[in-house]
Design an enzyme around this catalytic site. Sequence first.
Site, mmCIF file in Angstrom:
data_model
loop_
_atom_site.group_PDB
_atom_site.id
_atom_site.type_symbol
_atom_site.label_atom_id
_atom_site.label_comp_id
_atom_site.label_asym_id
_atom_site.label_seq_id
_atom_site.Cartn_x
_atom_site.Cartn_y
_atom_site.Cartn_z
ATOM 1 N N GLU A 140 -29.588 92.185 11.578
ATOM 2 C CA GLU A 140 -29.507 92.610 12.474
ATOM 3 C C GLU A 140 -30.788 92.634 13.297
ATOM 4 O OE1 GLU A 140 -28.166 94.552 14.689
ATOM 5 O OE2 GLU A 140 -26.323 95.022 14.105
ATOM 6 N N ASN B 51 -28.778 101.656 12.924
ATOM 7 C CA ASN B 51 -28.631 100.860 13.038
ATOM 8 C C ASN B 51 -29.635 100.426 14.290
ATOM 9 O OD1 ASN B 51 -26.092 98.601 12.757
ATOM 10 N ND2 ASN B 51 -25.187 100.390 14.680
ATOM 11 N N ASN C 263 -23.730 100.766 18.827
ATOM 12 C CA ASN C 263 -24.661 99.397 19.608
ATOM 13 C C ASN C 263 -24.838 99.023 20.900
ATOM 14 O OD1 ASN C 263 -25.059 97.701 16.916
ATOM 15 N ND2 ASN C 263 -22.922 97.794 16.954
ATOM 16 N N ASP D 210 -21.172 94.723 19.955
ATOM 17 C CA ASP D 210 -22.114 94.214 18.774
ATOM 18 C C ASP D 210 -23.142 94.195 19.439
ATOM 19 O OD1 ASP D 210 -23.567 94.858 16.170
ATOM 20 O OD2 ASP D 210 -22.421 94.296 15.214
#
Length: 294
Positions: A20, A105, A150, A200
């Site tokens: 990520e 995130n 996201n 995403d």
Amino acid sequence: MSLPALTAELAVASRCTLGEGPQWHAATGRLYWCDILARRLHWLAPSTGATGQHSLDHRVSLAAPLTSGELLLVGEDRLSRFAPHNGRVETLLDFEADNPVTRSNDGRVDRHGSLWLSSMGKAAEPGAGSLYRLHRGELTRLRTGLTIPNAICFSPDGEFAWFTDTVTGVVMRWALDREGWPLGKPTHWADVSATSGHPDGAVVDAEGYLWLALWGAGQVVRLDHDGHIVAKIELPVSQPSCPVFAGKNLERLYITTAREGLDQASLAAQPLAGALFVADVGVTGLAEPVLRLT
């Protein structure tokens, strides 16, 4: 009408459990990305092909370049300054440190040199996530009640921000003021819920088009100014997580992927799951400001 189909090739066989947060560090010529669950920070120097990694003591989802040449690590309970040359880590701020349910995130630096970042439940608990802005060292919560926030990215002129709550299948657009703060409520911009994947991470190119990873579909799609899909990249793995432009002229698109949640049969069918991929997409990236803390 069929869409232009591009292909991606292997860049680094990093075997990330959850790759990520790819970030291009122009000053050092390195691309950084995280393996959140394995607690590692990876890097690639595209000009030479050199690679490396750093082990971390907590889950980190993003390493944003700072004006000092160091990196800001966005971690599960803290924001830290990291010096890649000697591994020194200095905690700067708590980040939902009082909430054991969540971790960091997605994130991206906006056109003003401020960092937008998000949190989510470690088990994707519904509504546990939030969206924040780190502006000159001060952290402000912008939105709560999200599940998997996201696709944080920004228009070339700084007029809009985009984000998604992955579970909804909808990318939102949010008008910004001259200082980069949100105006009013975000609006629906692109609905990709009819695709086989889930939205995403995302990045914007030099033409102001958005490149969006579709988790589960093995694709990264390009959306025009109206939110319509106009091109797609096919990957040999099912779980792309986030794209970023990198290289001296931001000439290539790199894509992180994940192995998380794949059973043995799926892993056997896609042995490159968790690798970093790269594609030539016929357009360059949009240079992003370096993060400013003061």
